[in-house]
Design a protein around this motif. Structure first.
Motif, PDB file in Angstrom:
ATOM      1  N   THR A   1       0.825  -1.216   0.000  1.00 49.19           N
ATOM      2  CA  THR A   1       0.000   0.000   0.000  1.00 49.19           C
ATOM      3  C   THR A   1       0.852   1.256   0.000  1.00 49.19           C
ATOM      4  OG1 THR A   1      -0.146  -0.022   2.419  1.00 49.19           O
ATOM      5  CG2 THR A   1      -1.871  -1.180   1.199  1.00 49.19           C
ATOM      6  N   ARG A   2       2.092   1.140   0.496  1.00 51.08           N
ATOM      7  CA  ARG A   2       3.016   2.289   0.491  1.00 51.08           C
ATOM      8  C   ARG A   2       4.410   1.810   0.068  1.00 51.08           C
ATOM      9  NH1 ARG A   2       2.440   7.021   2.656  1.00 51.08           N
ATOM     10  NH2 ARG A   2       4.453   7.054   3.721  1.00 51.08           N
ATOM     11  N   ILE A   3       5.001   2.525  -0.881  1.00 50.50           N
ATOM     12  CA  ILE A   3       6.302   2.174  -1.440  1.00 50.50           C
ATOM     13  C   ILE A   3       7.208   3.390  -1.361  1.00 50.50           C
ATOM     14  CG2 ILE A   3       7.550   1.433  -3.514  1.00 50.50           C
ATOM     15  CD1 ILE A   3       4.938   0.116  -4.461  1.00 50.50           C
ATOM     16  N   LEU A   4       8.450   3.166  -0.956  1.00 50.81           N
ATOM     17  CA  LEU A   4       9.465   4.223  -0.930  1.00 50.81           C
ATOM     18  C   LEU A   4      10.568   3.884  -1.913  1.00 50.81           C
ATOM     19  CD1 LEU A   4      10.967   6.714   0.275  1.00 50.81           C
ATOM     20  CD2 LEU A   4      11.913   5.160   2.007  1.00 50.81           C
ATOM     21  N   ASP A   5      10.896   4.847  -2.759  1.00 55.04           N
ATOM     22  CA  ASP A   5      12.061   4.753  -3.635  1.00 55.04           C
ATOM     23  C   ASP A   5      13.093   5.753  -3.122  1.00 55.04           C
ATOM     24  OD1 ASP A   5      13.947   4.710  -5.657  1.00 55.04           O
ATOM     25  OD2 ASP A   5      12.677   5.710  -7.143  1.00 55.04           O
ATOM     26  N   MET A   6      14.068   5.249  -2.378  1.00 57.76           N
ATOM     27  CA  MET A   6      15.099   6.111  -1.804  1.00 57.76           C
ATOM     28  C   MET A   6      16.251   6.273  -2.789  1.00 57.76           C
ATOM     29  SD  MET A   6      17.058   5.811   1.877  1.00 57.76           S
ATOM     30  CE  MET A   6      15.616   6.436   2.743  1.00 57.76           C
ATOM     31  N   CYS A   7      16.846   7.487  -2.806  1.00 58.52           N
ATOM     32  CA  CYS A   7      17.888   7.842  -3.787  1.00 58.52           C
ATOM     33  C   CYS A   7      17.290   7.753  -5.190  1.00 58.52           C
ATOM     34  CB  CYS A   7      19.113   6.950  -3.652  1.00 58.52           C
ATOM     35  SG  CYS A   7      19.857   6.931  -2.007  1.00 58.52           S
ATOM     36  N   THR A   8      16.161   8.400  -5.369  1.00 55.78           N
ATOM     37  CA  THR A   8      15.328   8.194  -6.553  1.00 55.78           C
ATOM     38  C   THR A   8      15.926   8.722  -7.839  1.00 55.78           C
ATOM     39  OG1 THR A   8      13.057   8.362  -7.373  1.00 55.78           O
ATOM     40  CG2 THR A   8      13.985  10.317  -6.290  1.00 55.78           C
ATOM     41  N   GLY A   9      16.733   9.785  -7.781  1.00 52.49           N
ATOM     42  CA  GLY A   9      17.276  10.352  -9.015  1.00 52.49           C
ATOM     43  C   GLY A   9      16.167  10.802  -9.945  1.00 52.49           C
ATOM     44  N   SER A  10      16.104  10.219 -11.131  1.00 51.38           N
ATOM     45  CA  SER A  10      15.084  10.589 -12.120  1.00 51.38           C
ATOM     46  C   SER A  10      13.679  10.156 -11.721  1.00 51.38           C
ATOM     47  CB  SER A  10      15.427   9.965 -13.476  1.00 51.38           C
ATOM     48  OG  SER A  10      15.343   8.551 -13.405  1.00 51.38           O
ATOM     49  N   GLY A  11      13.576   9.321 -10.694  1.00 48.14           N
ATOM     50  CA  GLY A  11      12.281   8.800 -10.278  1.00 48.14           C
ATOM     51  C   GLY A  11      11.874   7.543 -11.008  1.00 48.14           C
ATOM     52  N   CYS A  12      12.771   6.992 -11.829  1.00 50.83           N
ATOM     53  CA  CYS A  12      12.373   5.877 -12.696  1.00 50.83           C
ATOM     54  C   CYS A  12      11.933   4.649 -11.913  1.00 50.83           C
ATOM     55  CB  CYS A  12      13.505   5.535 -13.670  1.00 50.83           C
ATOM     56  SG  CYS A  12      15.036   4.963 -12.909  1.00 50.83           S
ATOM     57  N   ILE A  13      12.643   4.304 -10.838  1.00 48.90           N
ATOM     58  CA  ILE A  13      12.283   3.096 -10.089  1.00 48.90           C
ATOM     59  C   ILE A  13      10.929   3.271  -9.408  1.00 48.90           C
ATOM     60  CG2 ILE A  13      12.895   1.698  -8.075  1.00 48.90           C
ATOM     61  CD1 ILE A  13      15.822   1.965  -8.884  1.00 48.90           C
ATOM     62  N   GLY A  14      10.735   4.371  -8.728  1.00 55.09           N
ATOM     63  CA  GLY A  14       9.478   4.593  -8.022  1.00 55.09           C
ATOM     64  C   GLY A  14       8.293   4.745  -8.953  1.00 55.09           C
ATOM     65  N   ILE A  15       8.490   5.430 -10.067  1.00 53.01           N
ATOM     66  CA  ILE A  15       7.396   5.611 -11.026  1.00 53.01           C
ATOM     67  C   ILE A  15       7.051   4.280 -11.687  1.00 53.01           C
ATOM     68  CG2 ILE A  15       6.794   6.710 -13.224  1.00 53.01           C
ATOM     69  CD1 ILE A  15       8.330   9.203 -12.185  1.00 53.01           C
ATOM     70  N   ALA A  16       8.068   3.464 -11.979  1.00 58.07           N
ATOM     71  CA  ALA A  16       7.789   2.119 -12.496  1.00 58.07           C
ATOM     72  C   ALA A  16       7.002   1.308 -11.469  1.00 58.07           C
ATOM     73  CB  ALA A  16       9.089   1.408 -12.860  1.00 58.07           C
ATOM     74  N   CYS A  17       7.331   1.473 -10.179  1.00 54.34           N
ATOM     75  CA  CYS A  17       6.566   0.793  -9.125  1.00 54.34           C
ATOM     76  C   CYS A  17       5.121   1.284  -9.103  1.00 54.34           C
ATOM     77  CB  CYS A  17       7.210   1.038  -7.770  1.00 54.34           C
ATOM     78  SG  CYS A  17       8.745   0.139  -7.470  1.00 54.34           S
TER      79      CYS A  17
ATOM     80  N   PRO B   1      17.982  18.452  -4.499  1.00 54.57           N
ATOM     81  CA  PRO B   1      16.819  19.163  -5.048  1.00 54.57           C
ATOM     82  C   PRO B   1      16.790  19.128  -6.575  1.00 54.57           C
ATOM     83  CG  PRO B   1      17.906  20.462  -3.336  1.00 54.57           C
ATOM     84  CD  PRO B   1      18.814  19.321  -3.650  1.00 54.57           C
ATOM     85  N   ASP B   2      17.959  19.151  -7.198  1.00 53.18           N
ATOM     86  CA  ASP B   2      18.005  19.084  -8.661  1.00 53.18           C
ATOM     87  C   ASP B   2      17.451  17.763  -9.165  1.00 53.18           C
ATOM     88  OD1 ASP B   2      19.088  21.599  -8.961  1.00 53.18           O
ATOM     89  OD2 ASP B   2      21.161  20.895  -9.080  1.00 53.18           O
ATOM     90  N   ALA B   3      17.835  16.669  -8.509  1.00 49.96           N
ATOM     91  CA  ALA B   3      17.315  15.366  -8.913  1.00 49.96           C
ATOM     92  C   ALA B   3      15.797  15.310  -8.745  1.00 49.96           C
ATOM     93  CB  ALA B   3      17.981  14.255  -8.106  1.00 49.96           C
ATOM     94  N   LEU B   4      15.294  15.861  -7.644  1.00 52.07           N
ATOM     95  CA  LEU B   4      13.851  15.823  -7.420  1.00 52.07           C
ATOM     96  C   LEU B   4      13.106  16.652  -8.460  1.00 52.07           C
ATOM     97  CD1 LEU B   4      13.564  15.935  -3.527  1.00 52.07           C
ATOM     98  CD2 LEU B   4      13.344  13.964  -5.052  1.00 52.07           C
ATOM     99  N   SER B   5      13.737  17.691  -8.995  1.00 52.34           N
ATOM    100  CA  SER B   5      13.100  18.456 -10.072  1.00 52.34           C
ATOM    101  C   SER B   5      12.897  17.589 -11.302  1.00 52.34           C
ATOM    102  CB  SER B   5      13.949  19.681 -10.420  1.00 52.34           C
ATOM    103  OG  SER B   5      13.981  20.599  -9.349  1.00 52.34           O
ATOM    104  N   VAL B   6      13.894  16.764 -11.603  1.00 52.52           N
ATOM    105  CA  VAL B   6      13.766  15.835 -12.726  1.00 52.52           C
ATOM    106  C   VAL B   6      12.687  14.799 -12.425  1.00 52.52           C
ATOM    107  CG1 VAL B   6      14.964  14.134 -14.165  1.00 52.52           C
ATOM    108  CG2 VAL B   6      16.183  16.182 -13.378  1.00 52.52           C
ATOM    109  N   ALA B   7      12.701  14.257 -11.206  1.00 51.03           N
ATOM    110  CA  ALA B   7      11.693  13.263 -10.826  1.00 51.03           C
ATOM    111  C   ALA B   7      10.288  13.847 -10.919  1.00 51.03           C
ATOM    112  CB  ALA B   7      11.970  12.759  -9.412  1.00 51.03           C
ATOM    113  N   GLU B   8      10.112  15.090 -10.498  1.00 50.17           N
ATOM    114  CA  GLU B   8       8.793  15.720 -10.553  1.00 50.17           C
ATOM    115  C   GLU B   8       8.327  15.911 -11.995  1.00 50.17           C
ATOM    116  OE1 GLU B   8       9.614  19.112  -8.169  1.00 50.17           O
ATOM    117  OE2 GLU B   8       9.490  17.970  -6.281  1.00 50.17           O
TER     118      GLU B   8
END
Length: 302
Positions: free
Chosen positions: A131-147, A163-170
């Protein structure tokens, strides 16, 4: 790169892909950012210039490039060879788990074998839908978004110290209209996640040891160093993660962590821990999984 300008002689897509691949091999560029061969990289650059995706129709290779397209492709191939820039940074896009992600020099190029694990919904390890998933050290967000795609009912958190990486993930969250399901958190490890627990925690942390970091091919110098090196044995971040993760894992929770070549050092550092190492059909190594019960037993949970 060849001093001969091929723009007059090379006309078809096949000509250019073949020539670009030959030039890469001649220059001994390094393939390690999502591809393992010159042909695929040359083809990616050519298709990017044509604003096309690969088709099963082989006649695509016989299409003729305009002079403007030849100029642009020649420039991209020149940068790939002379500046050793990974293809994903030149095109601004990388594929992961069957999904396209925007990437640039603020994040690592997606290439984790975890994509295969996510496509299989973490089988056979997960016994229930998370029900809840954490993608730590997400970078581009690819792992978490795939999840998020694999588990559409799960809330997903993407965390990173940059913060720069999170801008890409967003930007990638918006790309797939996942704002209601996926959120980002600025966090150094678990520091910004106080009180939060997750059923699945995936982490692709910095794990390159100092020796490997010093001898990496120049393509890796284009990437943010904060996402690569992690101390003498590559385990500085992973040690801290293992010490703290029990506080953020649900009773039936599971972690999946990539440590790459540092898996040898990890087993040597914790010989009593029964790490389960995931085997991948499409290649890759160094991803372990542990349950909350195992983490409690060996890393001091309650």
């Amino acid at each position: 790169m060849s001093q001969v300008n091929p723009k007059e002689e090379l006309q078809t897509l096949r000509d250019w892909v073949r020539w670009g691949a030959s030039q890469m091999l001649k220059a001994e560029v390094f393939f390690g950012h999502g591809t393992d061969n010159a042909w695929d990289e040359s083809l990616q650059l050519a298709l990017h210039v044509l604003h096309m995706h690969w088709s099963e129709d082989p006649s695509l290779l016989e299409c003729r490039l305009s002079m403007a397209e030849r100029d642009k492709l020649f420039g991209l191939l020149s940068r790939r060879i002379n500046e050793r820039i990974p293809v994903a940074y030149l095109t601004g896009q990388a594929m992961f788990a069957g999904l396209a992600f925007a990437v640039d020099e603020r994040v690592l190029v997606p290439r984790s074998p975890m994509g295969e694990l996510i496509e299989q919904a973490f089988s056979p390890w997960l016994l229930a839908e998370p029900t809840r998933i954490l993608d730590m050290c997400t970078g581009s967000g690819c792992i978490g978004i795939a999840c998020a795609h694999a588990f559409p009912e799960a809330a997903v958190v993407l965390s990173d110290i940059s913060p720069d990486a999170l801008s890409v993930a967003e930007a990638n969250i918006s790309r797939y209209a996942l704002e209601e399901q996926v959120q980002t958190v600025l966090s150094d490890g678990f520091s910004g996640l106080a009180g939060q627990q997750f059923d699945v925690i995936v982490c692709n942390p910095p794990y390159v040891d100092s020796q490997d970091l010093a001898t990496m091919p120049p393509e890796f110098l284009c990437e943010p160093s904060i996402g690569l090196g992690s101390g003498h044995d590559g385990l500085d971040f992973t040690r801290r993660f293992l010490e703290q993760v029990h506080q953020h894992l649900s009773p039936q929770g599971q972690v999946f962590v990539e440590v790459g070549n540092s898996w040898v050092a990890l087993e040597a550092a914790f010989p009593e821990v029964p790490f389960t190492w995931v085997e991948f059909e499409r290649g890759g190594h160094g991803v372990f999984t542990l349950t909350r019960t195992e983490i409690d037993r060996y890393f001091g949970g309650s």
